[in-house]
Design a protein around this motif. Structure first.
Motif, short mmCIF file in Angstrom:
data_model
loop_
_atom_site.label_atom_id
_atom_site.label_comp_id
_atom_site.label_asym_id
_atom_site.label_seq_id
_atom_site.Cartn_x
_atom_site.Cartn_y
_atom_site.Cartn_z
N LEU A 1 -8.93 11.57 -4.95
CA LEU A 1 -8.13 11.06 -6.07
C LEU A 1 -7.98 9.56 -5.94
O LEU A 1 -8.16 8.99 -4.87
N GLY B 1 5.12 -1.98 11.65
CA GLY B 1 4.68 -3.38 11.72
C GLY B 1 3.16 -3.33 11.74
O GLY B 1 2.56 -2.32 11.36
N PRO B 2 2.49 -4.40 12.19
CA PRO B 2 1.03 -4.41 12.19
C PRO B 2 0.42 -3.28 13.04
O PRO B 2 0.83 -3.07 14.18
N ILE B 3 -0.51 -2.55 12.45
CA ILE B 3 -1.22 -1.46 13.12
C ILE B 3 -2.71 -1.74 12.94
O ILE B 3 -3.14 -2.13 11.84
N GLY C 1 -4.55 8.81 1.56
CA GLY C 1 -5.05 7.77 2.47
C GLY C 1 -5.55 8.39 3.77
O GLY C 1 -5.47 7.79 4.84
N ALA C 2 -6.09 9.61 3.65
CA ALA C 2 -6.49 10.37 4.86
C ALA C 2 -7.89 10.00 5.35
O ALA C 2 -8.33 10.48 6.38
N GLY D 1 -7.59 5.05 9.15
CA GLY D 1 -6.37 4.49 9.74
C GLY D 1 -5.22 5.45 9.99
O GLY D 1 -5.38 6.50 10.63
N VAL E 1 -1.03 1.29 -7.11
CA VAL E 1 -1.53 2.14 -6.01
C VAL E 1 -0.40 2.48 -5.05
O VAL E 1 -0.14 3.66 -4.76
N ASN F 1 -9.49 -4.36 3.77
CA ASN F 1 -9.36 -3.77 2.44
C ASN F 1 -8.34 -4.49 1.55
O ASN F 1 -8.20 -4.16 0.37
N ARG G 1 -9.93 8.05 -2.23
CA ARG G 1 -11.00 7.95 -3.22
C ARG G 1 -12.35 8.40 -2.64
O ARG G 1 -13.14 9.04 -3.31
N ARG G 2 -12.63 8.07 -1.37
CA ARG G 2 -14.00 8.25 -0.84
C ARG G 2 -14.19 9.64 -0.23
O ARG G 2 -13.83 9.89 0.91
N SER H 1 6.63 0.02 5.07
CA SER H 1 6.20 -1.08 5.94
C SER H 1 7.42 -1.90 6.30
O SER H 1 8.43 -1.85 5.58
N ILE I 1 -6.78 -2.05 7.21
CA ILE I 1 -5.90 -2.55 6.14
C ILE I 1 -6.21 -4.00 5.74
O ILE I 1 -6.21 -4.32 4.56
N ASN J 1 0.70 8.16 1.88
CA ASN J 1 0.31 7.12 2.83
C ASN J 1 -0.75 6.16 2.26
O ASN J 1 -0.86 5.03 2.72
N GLY J 2 -1.51 6.62 1.27
CA GLY J 2 -2.57 5.77 0.73
C GLY J 2 -2.02 4.45 0.22
O GLY J 2 -0.97 4.42 -0.42
N GLY J 3 -2.72 3.37 0.52
CA GLY J 3 -2.24 2.07 0.04
C GLY J 3 -3.19 0.94 0.36
O GLY J 3 -4.15 1.10 1.11
N1 NAP Z 1 -2.03 -1.12 9.19
C1 NAP Z 1 -0.88 -1.75 9.07
O1 NAP Z 1 -0.64 -2.78 9.71
C2 NAP Z 1 0.19 -1.19 8.18
C3 NAP Z 1 1.51 -1.64 8.37
C4 NAP Z 1 2.50 -1.16 7.54
C5 NAP Z 1 2.21 -0.22 6.56
N2 NAP Z 1 0.92 0.21 6.41
C6 NAP Z 1 0.64 1.17 5.34
O2 NAP Z 1 -0.04 2.28 5.89
C7 NAP Z 1 -0.78 2.93 4.86
C8 NAP Z 1 -2.17 3.25 5.38
O3 NAP Z 1 -2.85 2.03 5.65
P1 NAP Z 1 -3.84 1.84 6.90
O4 NAP Z 1 -3.26 0.80 7.75
O5 NAP Z 1 -4.21 3.14 7.48
O6 NAP Z 1 -5.08 1.15 6.14
P2 NAP Z 1 -6.54 1.69 5.77
O7 NAP Z 1 -7.25 2.05 7.02
O8 NAP Z 1 -7.12 0.64 4.89
O9 NAP Z 1 -6.25 3.01 4.95
C9 NAP Z 1 -5.83 2.99 3.62
C10 NAP Z 1 -6.04 4.35 3.02
O10 NAP Z 1 -5.59 4.35 1.66
C11 NAP Z 1 -6.61 4.87 0.82
N3 NAP Z 1 -6.55 4.25 -0.50
C12 NAP Z 1 -6.62 2.92 -0.80
N4 NAP Z 1 -6.58 2.74 -2.12
C13 NAP Z 1 -6.48 3.98 -2.68
C14 NAP Z 1 -6.40 4.46 -4.02
N5 NAP Z 1 -6.46 3.63 -5.08
N6 NAP Z 1 -6.31 5.78 -4.22
C15 NAP Z 1 -6.28 6.64 -3.18
N7 NAP Z 1 -6.35 6.26 -1.90
C16 NAP Z 1 -6.45 4.94 -1.65
C17 NAP Z 1 -7.90 4.53 1.55
O11 NAP Z 1 -8.95 5.47 1.23
P3 NAP Z 1 -10.13 5.26 0.19
O12 NAP Z 1 -10.67 3.89 0.37
O13 NAP Z 1 -11.08 6.35 0.56
O14 NAP Z 1 -9.51 5.47 -1.15
C18 NAP Z 1 -7.50 4.76 3.00
O15 NAP Z 1 -7.60 6.12 3.34
C19 NAP Z 1 -0.75 1.97 3.66
O16 NAP Z 1 0.20 2.44 2.73
C20 NAP Z 1 -0.28 0.67 4.25
O17 NAP Z 1 0.40 -0.14 3.32
C21 NAP Z 1 -0.09 -0.25 7.20
#
Ligand code: NAP
Length: 271
Positions: free
Chosen positions: A67, A191-193, A16-17, A20, A118, A200, A41-42, A147, A197, A95-97
């Protein structure tokens, strides 16, 4: 058993690099002198992150390893490729999600499965393939971005909360098994960041929600989040909660007054 030589830098693998929280962690680890493996993925987005990292930390070496966490059958080879790069992996940050914005009754089973594949099975599989190598090298640190949804469920998050609760249980267990190998396991519970996210997140039929939610527009940004918890990450704490007052209060209620929390959450309208 191999050890980090005085000249080599720690190798950190982040999923998830491309965006975010993962990107914010990549910048922080690079600034602290690590070599990095960037996954998501991207590939083109990862290339942009790589360029940014080289700007801020020219000494860091960076491998892009794209991946899909939903393609479990490919993850053993990806882990081997990651290992072969420097013959070590010091940190694995799972971290990806993806998140969810759909009521349970409007969610296809395939969408609920994707969230588990995922967020949970993808991270679990990578960890399963990397841990034997960390055992062999005699050290390691596995982190997972869980989370606060891994601690209590809310509306619109049935599949997401399930995947994060599964992470909490699995990695708590793995941690106990890894003590004797000098391998730490850290669960990060934000919490919310403010990231992509919400855009997506999956709706009931598996399509992207496509817009920013109210909960996240006012939230802390990802760089600030990483800065805030960095000392605890380096200290390899078992669990790190990083959230605003509302979520911390909810976590307290979950422990001491779960029925009251339930009543409050039933009335909540936040998507
Ligand atoms: N933001 C929040 O409020 C929050 C709060 C609690 C926990 N989290 C957790 O923090 C993590 C990162 O989320 P974020 O907030 O940074 O959101 P984000 O900006 O949407 O980033 C998500 C990352 O996960 C990757 N990803 C998604 N589906 C994937 C797949 N099938 N295979 C590989 N990579 C994948 C995305 O990259 P690609 O699209 O390039 O694959 C992206 O790099 C997640 O696990 C999320 O559940 C976020």
């Amino acid at each position: 058993m191999s050890t980090v030589s005085s000249t080599s830098k720690p190798v950190v693998w982040i999923t998830g690099a491309s965006s975010g929280i993962g990107k914010a962690f990549a910048k922080k680890y690079a600034l602290h002198g690590s070599d990095l493996i960037l996954s998501s993925r991207r590939k083109e987005e990862l290339e942009k992150v790589k360029d940014e990292l080289i700007e801020i930390s020219p000494r860091s070496e960076i491998l892009i390893l794209s991946l899909d966490l939903a393609k479990e059958e490919e993850l053993a080879d990806k882990a081997q490729e990651a290992w072969d790069w420097k013959q070590r992996i010091d940190v694995l940050l799972n971290n990806g999600g993806i998140s969810q914005r759909s009521l349970f009754l409007e969610s296809d089973m395939s969408t609920l499965r994707t969230l588990m594949e995922v967020n949970f099975f993808g991270s679990l599989a990578l960890t399963r393939h990397v841990l034997p190598k960390m055992v062999e090298q005699g050290s390691g640190h596995v982190l997972v971005t869980s989370s606060v949804a891994g601690k209590f469920g809310t509306k619109f998050r049935s599949g997401y909360a399930a995947s994060k609760h599964a992470i909490q249980g699995a990695f708590d267990s793995i941690r106990q098994e890894m003590y004797e190998y000098n391998i730490a396991v850290t669960l990060i519970c934000p919490g919310p960041i403010k990231t992509a996210i919400t855009q997506n997140s999956l709706t009931g039929d598996g399509k992207a929600f496509g817009k920013m939610g109210d909960l996240h527009t006012q939230a802390m940004d990802a760089d600030e989040m990483v800065q805030k918890i960095w000392k605890k990450v380096v200290a390899r704490k078992e669990e790190i909660v990083v959230s605003g007052f509302k979520e911390r209060f909810a976590l307290l209620l979950k422990r001491i007054a779960p029925r009251l929390l339930n009543k409050i959450l039933q009335r909540s309208k936040v998507v």
